[in-house]
Design a protein around this motif. Structure first.
Motif, PDB file in Angstrom:
ATOM      1  N   LEU A   1       0.202  35.703  -8.284  1.00  0.00           N
ATOM      2  CA  LEU A   1      -0.809  36.486  -7.590  1.00  0.00           C
ATOM      3  C   LEU A   1      -0.959  35.954  -6.169  1.00  0.00           C
ATOM      4  O   LEU A   1      -1.491  34.865  -5.957  1.00  0.00           O
ATOM      5  CB  LEU A   1      -2.143  36.418  -8.334  1.00  0.00           C
ATOM      6  CG  LEU A   1      -2.086  36.754  -9.836  1.00  0.00           C
ATOM      7  CD1 LEU A   1      -3.460  36.607 -10.463  1.00  0.00           C
ATOM      8  CD2 LEU A   1      -1.539  38.158 -10.048  1.00  0.00           C
ATOM      9  N   ALA A   2      -0.483  36.712  -5.203  1.00  0.00           N
ATOM     10  CA  ALA A   2      -0.532  36.304  -3.795  1.00  0.00           C
ATOM     11  C   ALA A   2      -1.774  36.922  -3.150  1.00  0.00           C
ATOM     12  O   ALA A   2      -1.756  38.077  -2.718  1.00  0.00           O
ATOM     13  CB  ALA A   2       0.734  36.748  -3.071  1.00  0.00           C
ATOM     14  N   LEU A   3      -2.859  36.138  -3.124  1.00  0.00           N
ATOM     15  CA  LEU A   3      -4.150  36.650  -2.669  1.00  0.00           C
ATOM     16  C   LEU A   3      -4.430  36.276  -1.219  1.00  0.00           C
ATOM     17  O   LEU A   3      -3.982  35.242  -0.734  1.00  0.00           O
ATOM     18  CB  LEU A   3      -5.279  36.090  -3.541  1.00  0.00           C
ATOM     19  CG  LEU A   3      -5.198  36.306  -5.042  1.00  0.00           C
ATOM     20  CD1 LEU A   3      -6.479  35.836  -5.708  1.00  0.00           C
ATOM     21  CD2 LEU A   3      -4.937  37.770  -5.370  1.00  0.00           C
TER      22      LEU A   3
ATOM     23  N   ALA B   1       7.608  38.158 -11.053  1.00  0.00           N
ATOM     24  CA  ALA B   1       7.024  39.293 -10.344  1.00  0.00           C
ATOM     25  C   ALA B   1       5.883  38.777  -9.488  1.00  0.00           C
ATOM     26  O   ALA B   1       5.350  37.679  -9.717  1.00  0.00           O
ATOM     27  CB  ALA B   1       6.521  40.363 -11.319  1.00  0.00           C
ATOM     28  N   VAL B   2       5.484  39.583  -8.485  1.00  0.00           N
ATOM     29  CA  VAL B   2       4.414  39.207  -7.563  1.00  0.00           C
ATOM     30  C   VAL B   2       3.417  40.357  -7.479  1.00  0.00           C
ATOM     31  O   VAL B   2       3.808  41.536  -7.439  1.00  0.00           O
ATOM     32  CB  VAL B   2       4.974  38.905  -6.155  1.00  0.00           C
ATOM     33  CG1 VAL B   2       3.837  38.602  -5.174  1.00  0.00           C
ATOM     34  CG2 VAL B   2       5.962  37.744  -6.206  1.00  0.00           C
ATOM     35  N   LEU B   3       2.142  40.012  -7.442  1.00  0.00           N
ATOM     36  CA  LEU B   3       1.081  40.984  -7.186  1.00  0.00           C
ATOM     37  C   LEU B   3       0.382  40.598  -5.897  1.00  0.00           C
ATOM     38  O   LEU B   3      -0.014  39.432  -5.730  1.00  0.00           O
ATOM     39  CB  LEU B   3       0.073  41.008  -8.331  1.00  0.00           C
ATOM     40  CG  LEU B   3      -1.126  41.941  -8.127  1.00  0.00           C
ATOM     41  CD1 LEU B   3      -0.731  43.386  -8.408  1.00  0.00           C
ATOM     42  CD2 LEU B   3      -2.305  41.535  -8.998  1.00  0.00           C
ATOM     43  N   THR B   4       0.201  41.549  -4.985  1.00  0.00           N
ATOM     44  CA  THR B   4      -0.437  41.234  -3.716  1.00  0.00           C
ATOM     45  C   THR B   4      -1.125  42.480  -3.164  1.00  0.00           C
ATOM     46  O   THR B   4      -1.135  43.545  -3.813  1.00  0.00           O
ATOM     47  CB  THR B   4       0.585  40.665  -2.714  1.00  0.00           C
ATOM     48  OG1 THR B   4      -0.104  40.126  -1.586  1.00  0.00           O
ATOM     49  CG2 THR B   4       1.575  41.727  -2.264  1.00  0.00           C
ATOM     50  N   ASP B   5      -1.704  42.360  -1.954  1.00  0.00           N
ATOM     51  CA  ASP B   5      -2.337  43.494  -1.292  1.00  0.00           C
ATOM     52  C   ASP B   5      -1.408  44.031  -0.204  1.00  0.00           C
ATOM     53  O   ASP B   5      -0.265  43.583  -0.058  1.00  0.00           O
ATOM     54  CB  ASP B   5      -3.708  43.088  -0.724  1.00  0.00           C
ATOM     55  CG  ASP B   5      -3.608  41.972   0.311  1.00  0.00           C
ATOM     56  OD1 ASP B   5      -2.490  41.510   0.609  1.00  0.00           O
ATOM     57  OD2 ASP B   5      -4.666  41.538   0.811  1.00  0.00           O
TER      58      ASP B   5
ATOM     59  N   VAL C   1       7.537  43.562  -6.643  1.00  0.00           N
ATOM     60  CA  VAL C   1       6.244  43.297  -6.015  1.00  0.00           C
ATOM     61  C   VAL C   1       5.303  44.461  -6.340  1.00  0.00           C
ATOM     62  O   VAL C   1       5.603  45.626  -6.031  1.00  0.00           O
ATOM     63  CB  VAL C   1       6.385  43.143  -4.487  1.00  0.00           C
ATOM     64  CG1 VAL C   1       5.009  42.949  -3.843  1.00  0.00           C
ATOM     65  CG2 VAL C   1       7.315  41.982  -4.153  1.00  0.00           C
ATOM     66  N   LEU C   2       4.174  44.147  -6.969  1.00  0.00           N
ATOM     67  CA  LEU C   2       3.135  45.136  -7.261  1.00  0.00           C
ATOM     68  C   LEU C   2       2.078  45.049  -6.171  1.00  0.00           C
ATOM     69  O   LEU C   2       1.698  43.953  -5.756  1.00  0.00           O
ATOM     70  CB  LEU C   2       2.493  44.873  -8.622  1.00  0.00           C
ATOM     71  CG  LEU C   2       3.433  44.731  -9.830  1.00  0.00           C
ATOM     72  CD1 LEU C   2       2.631  44.503 -11.098  1.00  0.00           C
ATOM     73  CD2 LEU C   2       4.310  45.963  -9.971  1.00  0.00           C
TER      74      LEU C   2
END
Length: 545
Positions: free
Chosen positions: A70-72, A93-97, A113-114
């Motif tokens: 989680l890249a916040l 996998a990566v989740l970010t904005d 990337v999500l």
């Protein structure tokens, strides 16, 4: 305390801050990335089919193979800055904005990337999904959550001790340590990040723990650390001035705490109604509430009655409005520990324990005489020497009143300070409280953080001197630093019939000064100073000299 993720820097000097915490269950069934995308209401990136996730992390240093990273966004750095390290460690996998996605577009990433608008708000949902932490299958531990300004730690330890007295194997998630069966895990936050909370709950379920108690701070609620966690019983201790640097006002502070007492977060509650905030909470809570008062004769569902001193502690009765009574004892000093013990008792009772079974455990095990590290922790009997976490006005006043000796001619010597980069308004107030309730006031440093330590001390001293002059108080006010010198000075001034209170830091073993963590344990320093003067000290093995 700060969030422990890649978006913020961690002060140097604390080796545990970068160690992998070991919070996770041994086995996690893979969760398809399709299910994760569906839970977020987003479309899966092309060529992402077949990817499955077995963990989730906010910190590249704690990533394990199979994780969703989680890249916040953060105050100083974006988690996207650390994606390369996370993928190298095994993130699949990566989740970010959107901002993170723009940064990642410049990198040649081999993982999907999500992208979501507010990834912080999604963390709890994802962690619950991946770790299956609270399944509705009847096998999850009964979960107790305690919030309030003061008393959270002691109340969770009391709950844990009472559950053990009932023959259970409980877990604990709190300020001082995390217990998931077996060896304790040191805690870096009052409530860990939601990724770790859900991993811990899954670990507890995997290990067969039957119940767990957790401190729930206002920071935890504000920063989404308990999202998607449903507590079986939530408890409220009190609300007094603290954390206004985060919340801005007492009303906003209350509103944040009140979020715990909604159907999305808890099934039922026990609320102490001895302050206006508790009464307001009991009236407004969106779940069934049992009210509790430590004031005899109140109209609460349960009241504390028939208090009698026994040693340093207290015997008392908890009486229900229908006449039912429970006999309770706590060996810890202070009226506030009576209130903490009462809250722990009724929270466990409201979880479904039979009153007669509960009374038998109270009678046979004396569960509320458990030692809580850094909470009214007795280091020596003569002089009576106590270390307590009291770091706000209400807690300091309660602690000073609790340790006031009954012997004529005995003095109270207090060492305390105020934390830097926190609610500045409480500094002179705490100085005034110390001047009113102690005979010798030694103002030293707490955790200055990036503020000037001398400036912090001066604000505390100004409050103490103003109270002494305007109220004609007979107390001595001393400035002493660094903190170990102040502790030694307190011991040098003490006789065997005096009482020493070292307040503000409790169990903490690091003092943060200008971004560097310095080793400092008030209990160790106090024991060393007492020993040097020939006083007898406790043999608590948890205090490491």
């Amino acid at each position: 305390m700060s969030e422990q993720n890649d978006a913020v820097s961690i002060p140097t000097g604390n080796p545990s801050a970068t160690d992998k915490p070991g919070f996770r269950p041994a086995v996690v069934a893979p969760v398809p990335l399709e299910a994760i995308a569906a839970s977020l209401g987003i479309v899966l990136p092309p060529d992402s089919g077949g990817t499955s996730v077995t963990g989730v992390s906010l910190n590249s240093r704690t990533v394990e193979p199979g994780d969703l990273y989680l890249a916040l966004p953060g105050a100083t750095r974006h988690g996207a800055d650390f994606v390369t390290q996370a993928v190298a460690a095994g993130a699949v996998a990566v989740l970010t904005d959107e901002d993170g996605a723009r940064q990642l577009a410049l990198k040649d990433l081999a993982v999907p990337v999500l992208i979501v608008g507010n990834p912080r708000a999604a963390v709890g949902t994802l962690a619950a999904l991946i770790y299956r932490s609270r399944p509705l299958d009847g096998v999850s531990p009964t979960l107790f959550g305690v919030t309030g300004t003061n008393g959270k730690t002691t109340t969770t330890y009391f709950i844990n001790s009472l559950l053990r007295a009932l023959g259970m194997n409980p877990g604990l998630i709190g300020t001082i340590e995390i217990l998931a069966g077996g060896e304790a895990i040191p805690s870096l936050l009052t409530t860990p990040e939601s990724t770790d909370v859900h991993a811990l709950l899954a670990l507890m379920r995997e290990r067969g723990l039957e119940a767990a108690s957790m401190e729930v701070s206002s920071h935890a609620l504000s920063f989404h650390r308990v999202d998607s966690v449903t507590f079986d019983v939530a408890g409220f201790t009190n609300l007094t001035q603290d954390h206004l640097d985060l919340h801005g006002s007492m009303d906003e502070y209350f509103r944040t705490k009140a979020e715990l007492f909604t159907s999305a977060r808890a099934r039922r509650a026990v609320v102490t109604v001895d302050d206006p905030w508790g009464r307001l909470l009991a009236d407004e809570a969106g779940i069934p509430v049992t009210t509790l008062s430590a004031t005899p004769g109140s109209d609460a569902d349960w009241t504390v009655e028939s208090t009698k001193p026994r040693g340093l502690g207290t015997d008392f009765e908890l009486r229900h409005r229908d006449g039912m009574a429970l006999r309770v004892h706590t060996g810890l000093p202070g009226d506030f520990n009576v209130a903490n013990a009462a809250l722990a008792t009724i929270m466990v009772l409201d979880s479904g324990i039979d009153p007669s079974v509960l009374q038998a455990a109270l009678d046979s095990h004396d569960p509320f005489t458990v030692s809580v590290p850094g909470r009214m922790q007795l280091i020596s009997d003569a002089p009576a020497s106590v270390v307590d976490f009291a770091h706000n006005p209400d807690a300091l006043a309660r602690a000073l009143k609790a340790v006031r000796p009954r012997s004529p001619g005995s003095r109270v010597i207090v060492v305390f300070g105020a934390t830097g980069q926190r609610d500045q308004g409480k500094r002179p107030t705490m100085g005034a409280i110390a001047a009113r309730l102690a005979d010798v006031v030694i103002v030293s440093d707490d955790d200055p953080h990036d503020e000037d330590a001398a400036a912090i001390r001066s604000e505390v001293i100004a409050g103490a001197r103003a109270a002494r002059e305007s109220e004609d108080l007979d107390c001595e006010i001393v400035e002493a630093y660094p903190r170990d010198v102040a502790i030694r000075q307190a011991v040098e001034l003490a006789t065997e019939k005096d009482t020493i209170l070292i307040a503000g830091r409790g169990h903490e073993v690091w003092q943060e000064v200008k971004g560097v963590n310095l080793a400092l344990d008030d209990r160790v320093e106090l024991r060393a100073a007492l020993t040097a003067r020939g006083f007898k000290v406790s043999t608590d093995e948890r205090i490491e000299s």
